[in-house]
Design a protein around this motif. Structure first.
Motif, PDB file in Angstrom:
ATOM      1  N   LEU A   1       0.806  -1.219   0.000  1.00  0.00           N
ATOM      2  CA  LEU A   1       0.000   0.000   0.000  1.00  0.00           C
ATOM      3  C   LEU A   1       0.840   1.270   0.000  1.00  0.00           C
ATOM      4  CD1 LEU A   1      -2.705  -0.997   2.644  1.00  0.00           C
ATOM      5  CD2 LEU A   1      -2.708  -1.405   0.176  1.00  0.00           C
ATOM      6  N   LEU A   2       2.079   1.180   0.435  1.00  0.00           N
ATOM      7  CA  LEU A   2       2.925   2.367   0.564  1.00  0.00           C
ATOM      8  C   LEU A   2       3.631   2.696  -0.749  1.00  0.00           C
ATOM      9  CD1 LEU A   2       4.378   1.709   4.121  1.00  0.00           C
ATOM     10  CD2 LEU A   2       2.431   3.137   3.475  1.00  0.00           C
ATOM     11  N   THR A   3       2.847   3.076  -1.728  1.00  0.00           N
ATOM     12  CA  THR A   3       3.384   3.440  -3.032  1.00  0.00           C
ATOM     13  C   THR A   3       4.083   4.803  -2.942  1.00  0.00           C
ATOM     14  OG1 THR A   3       1.364   4.592  -3.684  1.00  0.00           O
ATOM     15  CG2 THR A   3       1.488   2.222  -4.178  1.00  0.00           C
ATOM     16  N   ASP A   4       4.829   5.149  -3.970  1.00  0.00           N
ATOM     17  CA  ASP A   4       5.473   6.461  -4.015  1.00  0.00           C
ATOM     18  C   ASP A   4       4.440   7.568  -3.856  1.00  0.00           C
ATOM     19  OD1 ASP A   4       8.044   5.487  -4.331  1.00  0.00           O
ATOM     20  OD2 ASP A   4       7.985   5.574  -6.522  1.00  0.00           O
ATOM     21  N   GLU A   5       3.315   7.440  -4.531  1.00  0.00           N
ATOM     22  CA  GLU A   5       2.269   8.463  -4.465  1.00  0.00           C
ATOM     23  C   GLU A   5       1.734   8.609  -3.045  1.00  0.00           C
ATOM     24  OE1 GLU A   5      -2.139   9.431  -6.294  1.00  0.00           O
ATOM     25  OE2 GLU A   5      -0.897   7.927  -7.279  1.00  0.00           O
ATOM     26  N   VAL A   6       1.436   7.504  -2.397  1.00  0.00           N
ATOM     27  CA  VAL A   6       0.913   7.531  -1.034  1.00  0.00           C
ATOM     28  C   VAL A   6       1.927   8.147  -0.078  1.00  0.00           C
ATOM     29  CG1 VAL A   6       0.233   6.068   0.927  1.00  0.00           C
ATOM     30  CG2 VAL A   6      -0.698   5.634  -1.344  1.00  0.00           C
ATOM     31  N   MET A   7       3.207   7.845  -0.283  1.00  0.00           N
ATOM     32  CA  MET A   7       4.269   8.339   0.589  1.00  0.00           C
ATOM     33  C   MET A   7       4.728   9.749   0.224  1.00  0.00           C
ATOM     34  SD  MET A   7       4.644   6.016   2.828  1.00  0.00           S
ATOM     35  CE  MET A   7       6.171   6.500   3.608  1.00  0.00           C
ATOM     36  N   GLY A   8       4.195  10.303  -0.865  1.00  0.00           N
ATOM     37  CA  GLY A   8       4.556  11.659  -1.268  1.00  0.00           C
ATOM     38  C   GLY A   8       5.926  11.760  -1.909  1.00  0.00           C
ATOM     39  N   ARG A   9       6.387  10.665  -2.527  1.00  0.00           N
ATOM     40  CA  ARG A   9       7.687  10.651  -3.205  1.00  0.00           C
ATOM     41  C   ARG A   9       7.472  10.721  -4.705  1.00  0.00           C
ATOM     42  NH1 ARG A   9       9.146   5.691   0.423  1.00  0.00           N
ATOM     43  NH2 ARG A   9       8.009   4.628  -1.207  1.00  0.00           N
ATOM     44  N   GLU A  10       8.454  11.223  -5.383  1.00  0.00           N
ATOM     45  CA  GLU A  10       8.424  11.230  -6.843  1.00  0.00           C
ATOM     46  C   GLU A  10       8.687   9.821  -7.343  1.00  0.00           C
ATOM     47  OE1 GLU A  10       7.904  13.539  -9.330  1.00  0.00           O
ATOM     48  OE2 GLU A  10       7.169  14.806  -7.709  1.00  0.00           O
ATOM     49  N   PRO A  11       7.799   9.276  -8.190  1.00  0.00           N
ATOM     50  CA  PRO A  11       8.050   7.935  -8.728  1.00  0.00           C
ATOM     51  C   PRO A  11       9.356   7.909  -9.502  1.00  0.00           C
ATOM     52  CG  PRO A  11       5.823   8.669  -9.232  1.00  0.00           C
ATOM     53  CD  PRO A  11       6.562   9.840  -8.650  1.00  0.00           C
ATOM     54  N   GLY A  12      10.198   6.932  -9.174  1.00  0.00           N
ATOM     55  CA  GLY A  12      11.459   6.775  -9.901  1.00  0.00           C
ATOM     56  C   GLY A  12      12.428   7.902  -9.660  1.00  0.00           C
ATOM     57  N   GLY A  13      12.267   8.631  -8.553  1.00  0.00           N
ATOM     58  CA  GLY A  13      13.149   9.752  -8.249  1.00  0.00           C
ATOM     59  C   GLY A  13      14.537   9.281  -7.862  1.00  0.00           C
ATOM     60  N   ASP A  14      15.355  10.211  -7.372  1.00  0.00           N
ATOM     61  CA  ASP A  14      16.730   9.904  -6.996  1.00  0.00           C
ATOM     62  C   ASP A  14      16.808   8.806  -5.942  1.00  0.00           C
ATOM     63  OD1 ASP A  14      17.580  11.820  -8.744  1.00  0.00           O
ATOM     64  OD2 ASP A  14      17.795  13.383  -7.213  1.00  0.00           O
ATOM     65  N   ASP A  15      15.847   8.792  -5.005  1.00  0.00           N
ATOM     66  CA  ASP A  15      15.855   7.769  -3.955  1.00  0.00           C
ATOM     67  C   ASP A  15      15.737   6.374  -4.544  1.00  0.00           C
ATOM     68  OD1 ASP A  15      13.907   9.726  -1.588  1.00  0.00           O
ATOM     69  OD2 ASP A  15      16.045   9.727  -2.043  1.00  0.00           O
ATOM     70  N   ALA A  16      14.986   6.228  -5.647  1.00  0.00           N
ATOM     71  CA  ALA A  16      14.799   4.907  -6.253  1.00  0.00           C
ATOM     72  C   ALA A  16      16.128   4.356  -6.761  1.00  0.00           C
ATOM     73  CB  ALA A  16      13.778   4.986  -7.395  1.00  0.00           C
ATOM     74  N   ASP A  17      16.980   5.230  -7.328  1.00  0.00           N
ATOM     75  CA  ASP A  17      18.274   4.777  -7.813  1.00  0.00           C
ATOM     76  C   ASP A  17      19.138   4.292  -6.660  1.00  0.00           C
ATOM     77  OD1 ASP A  17      18.457   7.380 -10.331  1.00  0.00           O
ATOM     78  OD2 ASP A  17      17.533   5.397 -10.396  1.00  0.00           O
ATOM     79  N   LEU A  18      19.122   5.009  -5.531  1.00  0.00           N
ATOM     80  CA  LEU A  18      19.898   4.595  -4.369  1.00  0.00           C
ATOM     81  C   LEU A  18      19.341   3.316  -3.771  1.00  0.00           C
ATOM     82  CD1 LEU A  18      20.518   8.031  -2.619  1.00  0.00           C
ATOM     83  CD2 LEU A  18      22.159   6.643  -3.895  1.00  0.00           C
ATOM     84  N   ASP A  19      18.014   3.189  -3.769  1.00  0.00           N
ATOM     85  CA  ASP A  19      17.390   1.977  -3.234  1.00  0.00           C
ATOM     86  C   ASP A  19      17.862   0.741  -3.990  1.00  0.00           C
ATOM     87  OD1 ASP A  19      16.026   3.555  -1.472  1.00  0.00           O
ATOM     88  OD2 ASP A  19      14.098   3.422  -2.536  1.00  0.00           O
ATOM     89  N   ALA A  20      17.994   0.864  -5.303  1.00  0.00           N
ATOM     90  CA  ALA A  20      18.383  -0.277  -6.127  1.00  0.00           C
ATOM     91  C   ALA A  20      19.804  -0.735  -5.803  1.00  0.00           C
ATOM     92  CB  ALA A  20      18.258   0.084  -7.609  1.00  0.00           C
ATOM     93  N   LEU A  21      20.651   0.160  -5.296  1.00  0.00           N
ATOM     94  CA  LEU A  21      22.026  -0.197  -4.985  1.00  0.00           C
ATOM     95  C   LEU A  21      22.141  -0.996  -3.693  1.00  0.00           C
ATOM     96  CD1 LEU A  21      23.842   3.136  -5.859  1.00  0.00           C
ATOM     97  CD2 LEU A  21      23.788   1.019  -7.199  1.00  0.00           C
ATOM     98  N   ASP A  22      21.143  -0.914  -2.814  1.00  0.00           N
ATOM     99  CA  ASP A  22      21.121  -1.641  -1.549  1.00  0.00           C
ATOM    100  C   ASP A  22      22.368  -1.349  -0.726  1.00  0.00           C
ATOM    101  OD1 ASP A  22      20.940  -5.050  -0.415  1.00  0.00           O
ATOM    102  OD2 ASP A  22      19.936  -3.269   0.348  1.00  0.00           O
ATOM    103  N   LEU A  23      22.679  -0.068  -0.565  1.00  0.00           N
ATOM    104  CA  LEU A  23      23.836   0.344   0.216  1.00  0.00           C
ATOM    105  C   LEU A  23      23.549   0.180   1.698  1.00  0.00           C
ATOM    106  CD1 LEU A  23      24.675   3.619  -1.721  1.00  0.00           C
ATOM    107  CD2 LEU A  23      25.661   1.361  -2.038  1.00  0.00           C
ATOM    108  N   ASP A  24      24.519  -0.410   2.432  1.00  0.00           N
ATOM    109  CA  ASP A  24      24.295  -0.614   3.862  1.00  0.00           C
ATOM    110  C   ASP A  24      25.343   0.064   4.730  1.00  0.00           C
ATOM    111  OD1 ASP A  24      25.535  -4.047   4.204  1.00  0.00           O
ATOM    112  OD2 ASP A  24      26.487  -2.222   3.501  1.00  0.00           O
ATOM    113  N   GLY A  25      26.212   0.888   4.164  1.00  0.00           N
ATOM    114  CA  GLY A  25      27.216   1.602   4.938  1.00  0.00           C
ATOM    115  C   GLY A  25      28.540   0.886   5.035  1.00  0.00           C
TER     116      GLY A  25
END
Length: 179
Positions: free
Chosen positions: A84-108
């Motif tokens: 249910l927590l889509t980009d639209e529901v969460m107020g994020r831009e679909p496919g925005g910069d966060d999506a690119d970082l999410d795909a990298l699965d960076l853990d520090g």
């Protein structure tokens, strides 16, 4: 433990059906499930996880689904809540910069830093490490035309919310038959 029910508005009033979400993996699957009940009338999918969170998905014919979730952080820790927590529901831009970082699965640990403790990971929230607030998200007017406005929706408490929603719709007895 989850409870999910479909309420379909028909010419004769509301009809309820218990629904299994085992085969549901996406919002599209949920929408298709609702449209199987009625592809013309309003269908509400009511879902709750014990006393942690509740959500409402509203499908009106062929329109895009409308979604409300009572507690984004609690839902983010739930497989059905994440749907249910889509980009639209969460107020994020679909496919925005966060999506690119999410795909990298960076853990520090990429820079040789030690992995953070479990407590730090829990504070980070869900997908991509973005902090997710415990606030309600989505369409707060989702049930306004049925007499449950934003103020009343926000005042609902987990564990009692679905019954209160059904009562405001005049479908409390119908919902109880599938509970």
């Amino acid at each position: 433990m989850y409870f999910a029910a479909l309420l379909a508005r028909t010419e004769d009033g509301w009809e309820a059906s218990d629904t299994e979400l085992d085969d549901v993996e996406t919002l599209s699957d949920l929408t298709d499930l609702a449209r199987e009940v009625s592809d013309e009338d309003t269908v509400l999918l009511l879902i709750e996880q014990e006393d942690a969170w509740f959500g409402v998905v509203r499908v009106d014919g062929e329109e895009d689904p409308r979604i409300y979730v009572s507690d984004a952080a609690a839902a983010a820790r739930s497989s059905y809540g994440e749907i249910l927590l889509t980009d639209e529901v969460m107020g994020r831009e679909p496919g925005g910069d966060d999506a690119d970082l999410d795909a990298l699965d960076l853990d520090g640990t990429e820079d040789g830093e030690p992995a953070d403790s479990e407590d730090d990971e829990e504070e980070a929230g869900s997908a991509g490490g973005d902090a997710v607030s415990h606030s309600p998200v989505g369409d707060r007017q989702i049930l306004a035309d049925f007499g449950l406005g934003e103020r009343e929706l926000l005042a609902l408490h987990e564990g009692e919310a679905l019954g209160a929603i059904a009562e405001s719709l005049g479908a409390a007895e119908i919902l109880e038959t599938v509970r």
